[in-house]
Scaffold this motif. Sequence first.
Motif, PDB file in Angstrom:
ATOM      1  N   GLY A  54       0.253   7.037 -10.356  1.00 51.10           N
ATOM      2  CA  GLY A  54      -0.260   6.310 -11.686  1.00 51.10           C
ATOM      3  C   GLY A  54      -0.976   6.810 -12.681  1.00 51.10           C
ATOM      4  N   THR A  55      -1.365   8.003 -12.415  1.00 50.45           N
ATOM      5  CA  THR A  55      -2.309   8.699 -13.171  1.00 50.45           C
ATOM      6  C   THR A  55      -1.482   9.200 -14.395  1.00 50.45           C
ATOM      7  N   SER A  56      -1.899   9.103 -15.561  1.00 51.88           N
ATOM      8  CA  SER A  56      -1.202   9.371 -16.899  1.00 51.88           C
ATOM      9  C   SER A  56      -1.412  11.104 -16.853  1.00 51.88           C
TER      10      SER A  56
ATOM     11  N   VAL B 174      -3.021  21.124  -6.344  1.00 49.72           N
ATOM     12  CA  VAL B 174      -2.355  20.911  -5.104  1.00 49.72           C
ATOM     13  C   VAL B 174      -1.664  19.487  -5.127  1.00 49.72           C
ATOM     14  N   SER B 175      -0.330  19.425  -4.897  1.00 49.39           N
ATOM     15  CA  SER B 175       0.554  18.199  -4.815  1.00 49.39           C
ATOM     16  C   SER B 175       0.679  17.762  -3.468  1.00 49.39           C
ATOM     17  N   SER B 176      -0.021  16.645  -2.883  1.00 42.80           N
ATOM     18  CA  SER B 176       0.168  16.280  -1.562  1.00 42.80           C
ATOM     19  C   SER B 176       0.406  15.104  -1.444  1.00 42.80           C
ATOM     20  N   LEU B 177       1.681  14.607  -0.800  1.00 43.04           N
ATOM     21  CA  LEU B 177       2.069  13.263  -0.471  1.00 43.04           C
ATOM     22  C   LEU B 177       2.189  13.083   1.053  1.00 43.04           C
ATOM     23  N   ALA B 178       2.215  14.053   1.942  1.00 41.72           N
ATOM     24  CA  ALA B 178       2.630  13.995   3.350  1.00 41.72           C
ATOM     25  C   ALA B 178       1.448  14.005   4.367  1.00 41.72           C
TER      26      ALA B 178
ATOM     27  N   ASP C  13       5.681  19.088   3.368  1.00 40.69           N
ATOM     28  CA  ASP C  13       5.948  18.111   2.444  1.00 40.69           C
ATOM     29  C   ASP C  13       6.838  18.474   1.418  1.00 40.69           C
ATOM     30  N   GLY C  14       8.164  17.896   1.602  1.00 41.67           N
ATOM     31  CA  GLY C  14       9.136  17.959   0.623  1.00 41.67           C
ATOM     32  C   GLY C  14       9.151  17.233  -0.795  1.00 41.67           C
ATOM     33  N   HIS C  15       8.073  16.328  -0.901  1.00 40.04           N
ATOM     34  CA  HIS C  15       7.882  15.474  -2.019  1.00 40.04           C
ATOM     35  C   HIS C  15       7.529  16.082  -3.232  1.00 40.04           C
ATOM     36  N   ASP C  16       8.716  16.960  -4.045  1.00 44.40           N
ATOM     37  CA  ASP C  16       8.290  17.518  -5.083  1.00 44.40           C
ATOM     38  C   ASP C  16       8.381  16.871  -6.374  1.00 44.40           C
ATOM     39  N   ARG C  17       8.796  15.567  -6.525  1.00 45.32           N
ATOM     40  CA  ARG C  17       9.097  15.132  -7.800  1.00 45.32           C
ATOM     41  C   ARG C  17       7.842  15.154  -8.779  1.00 45.32           C
TER      42      ARG C  17
ATOM     43  N   ASP D 163       0.952  -1.202  -0.117  1.00 51.88           N
ATOM     44  CA  ASP D 163       0.098  -0.091   0.193  1.00 51.88           C
ATOM     45  C   ASP D 163       0.772   1.371  -0.047  1.00 51.88           C
ATOM     46  N   GLU D 164       2.001   1.227  -0.321  1.00 53.76           N
ATOM     47  CA  GLU D 164       3.172   2.122  -0.470  1.00 53.76           C
ATOM     48  C   GLU D 164       2.676   3.529  -0.998  1.00 53.76           C
ATOM     49  N   ALA D 165       2.011   3.372  -2.274  1.00 51.74           N
ATOM     50  CA  ALA D 165       1.548   4.664  -2.985  1.00 51.74           C
ATOM     51  C   ALA D 165       0.120   5.165  -2.374  1.00 51.74           C
ATOM     52  N   LEU D 166      -0.164   4.636  -1.256  1.00 54.44           N
ATOM     53  CA  LEU D 166      -1.673   4.971  -0.689  1.00 54.44           C
ATOM     54  C   LEU D 166      -1.703   5.463   0.625  1.00 54.44           C
ATOM     55  N   ALA D 167      -0.612   5.218   1.391  1.00 51.32           N
ATOM     56  CA  ALA D 167      -0.765   5.577   2.871  1.00 51.32           C
ATOM     57  C   ALA D 167       0.372   5.018   3.499  1.00 51.32           C
ATOM     58  N   LEU D 168       0.534   5.605   4.907  1.00 53.26           N
ATOM     59  CA  LEU D 168       1.580   4.717   5.717  1.00 53.26           C
ATOM     60  C   LEU D 168       1.082   3.347   5.772  1.00 53.26           C
TER      61      LEU D 168
HETATM   62  C1  B12 Z   1      10.125   9.709  -3.698  1.00 60.14           C
HETATM   63  C2  B12 Z   1       9.653   9.663  -2.293  1.00 60.14           C
HETATM   64  C3  B12 Z   1      10.374  10.363  -1.163  1.00 60.14           C
HETATM   65  C4  B12 Z   1      11.713  11.127  -1.506  1.00 60.14           C
HETATM   66  C5  B12 Z   1      11.218  12.356  -2.128  1.00 60.14           C
HETATM   67  C6  B12 Z   1      12.086  13.101  -3.245  1.00 60.14           C
HETATM   68  C7  B12 Z   1      11.517  14.416  -3.893  1.00 60.14           C
HETATM   69  N1  B12 Z   1      12.228  15.251  -4.034  1.00 60.14           N
HETATM   70  O1  B12 Z   1      10.291  14.279  -4.282  1.00 60.14           O
HETATM   71  C8  B12 Z   1      12.370  11.115  -0.300  1.00 60.14           C
HETATM   72  C9  B12 Z   1      13.312  10.054   0.011  1.00 60.14           C
HETATM   73  C10 B12 Z   1      12.974  12.658   0.173  1.00 60.14           C
HETATM   74  C11 B12 Z   1      11.209  10.829   0.757  1.00 60.14           C
HETATM   75  C12 B12 Z   1      11.230  11.357   1.892  1.00 60.14           C
HETATM   76  C13 B12 Z   1      10.072  11.122   2.665  1.00 60.14           C
HETATM   77  N2  B12 Z   1       9.164  10.394   2.854  1.00 60.14           N
HETATM   78 CO1  B12 Z   1       8.440   9.756   0.774  1.00 60.14          CO
HETATM   79  N3  B12 Z   1       8.101   8.721  -0.544  1.00 60.14           N
HETATM   80  C14 B12 Z   1       8.506   8.710  -1.859  1.00 60.14           C
HETATM   81  C15 B12 Z   1       7.627   7.667  -2.668  1.00 60.14           C
HETATM   82  C16 B12 Z   1       8.465   6.515  -2.653  1.00 60.14           C
HETATM   83  C17 B12 Z   1       7.376   8.212  -4.088  1.00 60.14           C
HETATM   84  C18 B12 Z   1       6.903   9.524  -4.495  1.00 60.14           C
HETATM   85  C19 B12 Z   1       7.479   9.989  -5.892  1.00 60.14           C
HETATM   86  O2  B12 Z   1       7.997  10.725  -6.116  1.00 60.14           O
HETATM   87  N4  B12 Z   1       6.528   9.410  -6.966  1.00 60.14           N
HETATM   88  C20 B12 Z   1       6.661   9.539  -8.287  1.00 60.14           C
HETATM   89  C21 B12 Z   1       5.763  10.659  -8.751  1.00 60.14           C
HETATM   90  C22 B12 Z   1       5.990  11.131 -10.106  1.00 60.14           C
HETATM   91  O3  B12 Z   1       4.338  10.231  -8.472  1.00 60.14           O
HETATM   92  P1  B12 Z   1       3.469  11.200  -7.605  1.00 60.14           P
HETATM   93  O4  B12 Z   1       4.047  12.239  -6.718  1.00 60.14           O
HETATM   94  O5  B12 Z   1       2.435  10.450  -6.855  1.00 60.14           O
HETATM   95  O6  B12 Z   1       2.626  12.031  -8.589  1.00 60.14           O
HETATM   96  C23 B12 Z   1       1.800  11.370  -9.616  1.00 60.14           C
HETATM   97  C24 B12 Z   1       0.255  11.621  -8.990  1.00 60.14           C
HETATM   98  O7  B12 Z   1       0.122  11.313  -7.825  1.00 60.14           O
HETATM   99  C25 B12 Z   1      -0.342  12.689  -9.656  1.00 60.14           C
HETATM  100  N5  B12 Z   1       0.135  14.015  -9.078  1.00 60.14           N
HETATM  101  C26 B12 Z   1       0.903  14.313  -7.917  1.00 60.14           C
HETATM  102  N6  B12 Z   1       0.774  15.527  -7.688  1.00 60.14           N
HETATM  103  C27 B12 Z   1      -0.197  16.103  -8.532  1.00 60.14           C
HETATM  104  C28 B12 Z   1      -0.588  17.554  -8.739  1.00 60.14           C
HETATM  105  C29 B12 Z   1      -1.543  17.776  -9.786  1.00 60.14           C
HETATM  106  C30 B12 Z   1      -2.191  19.148  -9.627  1.00 60.14           C
HETATM  107  C31 B12 Z   1      -2.022  16.518 -10.487  1.00 60.14           C
HETATM  108  C32 B12 Z   1      -3.188  16.902 -11.584  1.00 60.14           C
HETATM  109  C33 B12 Z   1      -1.494  15.547 -10.357  1.00 60.14           C
HETATM  110  C34 B12 Z   1      -0.677  15.144  -9.372  1.00 60.14           C
HETATM  111  O8  B12 Z   1       0.399  12.800 -10.980  1.00 60.14           O
HETATM  112  C35 B12 Z   1       1.546  12.235 -10.763  1.00 60.14           C
HETATM  113  C36 B12 Z   1       2.068  11.367 -12.090  1.00 60.14           C
HETATM  114  O9  B12 Z   1       1.092  10.267 -12.131  1.00 60.14           O
HETATM  115  C37 B12 Z   1       6.391   7.625  -1.850  1.00 60.14           C
HETATM  116  C38 B12 Z   1       5.663   6.407  -2.264  1.00 60.14           C
HETATM  117  C39 B12 Z   1       4.901   6.372  -3.209  1.00 60.14           C
HETATM  118  N7  B12 Z   1       5.079   5.338  -4.029  1.00 60.14           N
HETATM  119  O10 B12 Z   1       4.350   7.244  -3.930  1.00 60.14           O
HETATM  120  C40 B12 Z   1       6.714   8.223  -0.420  1.00 60.14           C
HETATM  121  C41 B12 Z   1       5.752   8.724   0.665  1.00 60.14           C
HETATM  122  C42 B12 Z   1       5.216   9.671   0.074  1.00 60.14           C
HETATM  123  N8  B12 Z   1       6.944   9.056   1.591  1.00 60.14           N
HETATM  124  C43 B12 Z   1       6.277   9.177   2.680  1.00 60.14           C
HETATM  125  C44 B12 Z   1       7.187   9.497   3.846  1.00 60.14           C
HETATM  126  C45 B12 Z   1       6.350   9.138   5.218  1.00 60.14           C
HETATM  127  C46 B12 Z   1       8.252  10.169   3.978  1.00 60.14           C
HETATM  128  C47 B12 Z   1       9.213  10.616   5.021  1.00 60.14           C
HETATM  129  C48 B12 Z   1       8.343  11.265   6.187  1.00 60.14           C
HETATM  130  C49 B12 Z   1       9.940   9.657   5.602  1.00 60.14           C
HETATM  131  C50 B12 Z   1      10.758   9.913   6.802  1.00 60.14           C
HETATM  132  N9  B12 Z   1      10.270   9.187   7.904  1.00 60.14           N
HETATM  133  O11 B12 Z   1      11.614  10.529   6.845  1.00 60.14           O
HETATM  134  C51 B12 Z   1      10.074  11.965   4.348  1.00 60.14           C
HETATM  135  C52 B12 Z   1       9.371  13.063   4.333  1.00 60.14           C
HETATM  136  C53 B12 Z   1      10.187  14.055   3.293  1.00 60.14           C
HETATM  137  C54 B12 Z   1       9.372  15.388   3.589  1.00 60.14           C
HETATM  138  N10 B12 Z   1       9.987  16.466   4.058  1.00 60.14           N
HETATM  139  O12 B12 Z   1       8.383  15.635   3.361  1.00 60.14           O
HETATM  140  C55 B12 Z   1       5.024   8.455   2.811  1.00 60.14           C
HETATM  141  C56 B12 Z   1       3.908   9.399   3.263  1.00 60.14           C
HETATM  142  C57 B12 Z   1       2.892   8.711   3.902  1.00 60.14           C
HETATM  143  C58 B12 Z   1       1.426   9.396   3.925  1.00 60.14           C
HETATM  144  N11 B12 Z   1       1.198  10.379   2.876  1.00 60.14           N
HETATM  145  O13 B12 Z   1       0.841   9.065   4.553  1.00 60.14           O
HETATM  146  C59 B12 Z   1       4.997   7.765   1.481  1.00 60.14           C
HETATM  147  C60 B12 Z   1       3.529   7.622   0.780  1.00 60.14           C
HETATM  148  C61 B12 Z   1       5.385   6.210   1.507  1.00 60.14           C
HETATM  149  C62 B12 Z   1       4.596   5.487   2.487  1.00 60.14           C
HETATM  150  N12 B12 Z   1       3.667   4.670   1.938  1.00 60.14           N
HETATM  151  O14 B12 Z   1       4.992   5.458   3.728  1.00 60.14           O
HETATM  152  N13 B12 Z   1      10.406  10.294   0.295  1.00 60.14           N
END
Ligand code: B12
Length: 370
Positions: free
Chosen positions: A351-353, A297-301, A251-255, A17-22
């Motif tokens: 996973g959204t295109s 809004v991009s929210s991952l934290a 929320d530092g997840h800016d990728r 459930d990595e991409a959904l929540a803790l």
């Molecule tokens: C890479 C990553 C990191 C990197 C971030 C690097 C960076 N600069 O972005 C690092 C290693 C630094 C990191 C750190 C941490 N992380 Co992190 N991380 C991840 C991870 C594995 C992948 C995120 C990612 O980049 N995905 C790739 C991108 C392209 O996908 P995306 O962001 O989801 O975006 C897609 C869609 O969501 C959507 N989308 C996103 N934003 C937007 C905005 C709009 C407008 C639209 C239309 C679409 C859209 O479109 C994109 C393309 O499909 C996730 C888990 C996961 N698999 O998602 C955990 C995750 C986000 N992290 C988590 C955690 C807990 C942390 C830490 C707190 C860990 C710790 N204890 O230190 C720290 C916090 C850092 C901080 N200050 O915020 C948790 C958050 C839990 C929660 N939300 O409840 C997650 C979910 C892992 C987990 N399941 O436990 N992390």
Amino acid sequence: MAAALGHTQSLHTNALDEALALPTDFSARIARNTQIYLQEETDICKAVDPWAGSYYVESLTNEIAHKAWGHIMEIERLGGMAKAIELGIPKMRIEEAAAKTQAKIDSGVQTIVGTNKYRPESEETLETLEVDNTAVRDSQVKRLEILHRDRNEADCQSALDAITECVKSGKGNLLDLAVEAAAKRASLGEISYACEKIVGRYIAVVHTISGVYSSEYKPDEEYNEAKALVARFAEKEGRQPRIMIAKMGQDGHDRGAKVVSTGYADIGFDVDIGPLFQTPEEAARQAVENDVHVLGVSSLAAGHKTLVPQVISELKRLGREDILVIAGGVIPPHDYQFLYDAGVAAIFGPGTSVSKAARQILEILLHSFE
Ligand code: B12
């Protein structure tokens, strides 16, 4: 297994459930046991270099070493890592790679089983861990109050002053002084603020890269339709659709934010990217000042349930409730309805295109004109 055979020094298997929540205890246990299984039932950790001598693997190793060396040399030419970071080069290279990968996944060139191929017709909802954001915040505030109450305030303040003095004079060991302040029960926020008083807060330079997403995207109907909708919108509105991508809270997840920004820019949007750690007030103000059509809004934290309603009410206060608010990132499906009720127009999870989401956003925008 590939990582272990490839000599990784450290790894963990992610929970399902990595991409959904803790993770829940259940998903964490499967993830942990996968590692233990590999370690104890396959014995892969017992052979030092099981693929040594394989021509193919050795040639891949050689290739990756040369490519890594290319990056190291680029950094050297720029004057070292500190200079490269100032120029934003390492971050830009990561963002380019991420945008290319996203384009390959979105256009099906790179398969992710279950994400862009072999998807079930309807998805079962998975039970995910729920964390009460407000309760966590309240308990942290309470812990800070106890910390402040029980420490020797004078000792703590003089340890913090020593940090400020060290930053000002450039003399002394900052790390040592930070450890000293922590021992006197200073909080992390206070320790960094002791430095911030002199040097301010680092603001990362936001670079928008363009052309990378489209260069790797194998054009398909989805992409062409999104581009056509952009043109239709521009014709009606007299300007390109403008979107601001915001990162709020701690929320530092800016990728993902950077990837979608690059993708939307290539599709034809005007894109603004907000800095990291904005407050809802700051994000709303920037959106209004830039006269955007959409605030994304991009929210991952896990801050979405607090920050998104706040940004919406701030837009209302500024008289711009017409700005469409959408959300993306790691948002557990059971929170979607809460956000829709708060006024979010669409939610896009991992996973959204990018082009599919762009099409949906443009359809909502065009619909609002009719
Ligand atoms: C890479 C990553 C990191 C990197 C971030 C690097 C960076 N600069 O972005 C690092 C290693 C630094 C990191 C750190 C941490 N992380 Co992190 N991380 C991840 C991870 C594995 C992948 C995120 C990612 O980049 N995905 C790739 C991108 C392209 O996908 P995306 O962001 O989801 O975006 C897609 C869609 O969501 C959507 N989308 C996103 N934003 C937007 C905005 C709009 C407008 C639209 C239309 C679409 C859209 O479109 C994109 C393309 O499909 C996730 C888990 C996961 N698999 O998602 C955990 C995750 C986000 N992290 C988590 C955690 C807990 C942390 C830490 C707190 C860990 C710790 N204890 O230190 C720290 C916090 C850092 C901080 N200050 O915020 C948790 C958050 C839990 C929660 N939300 O409840 C997650 C979910 C892992 C987990 N399941 O436990 N992390």
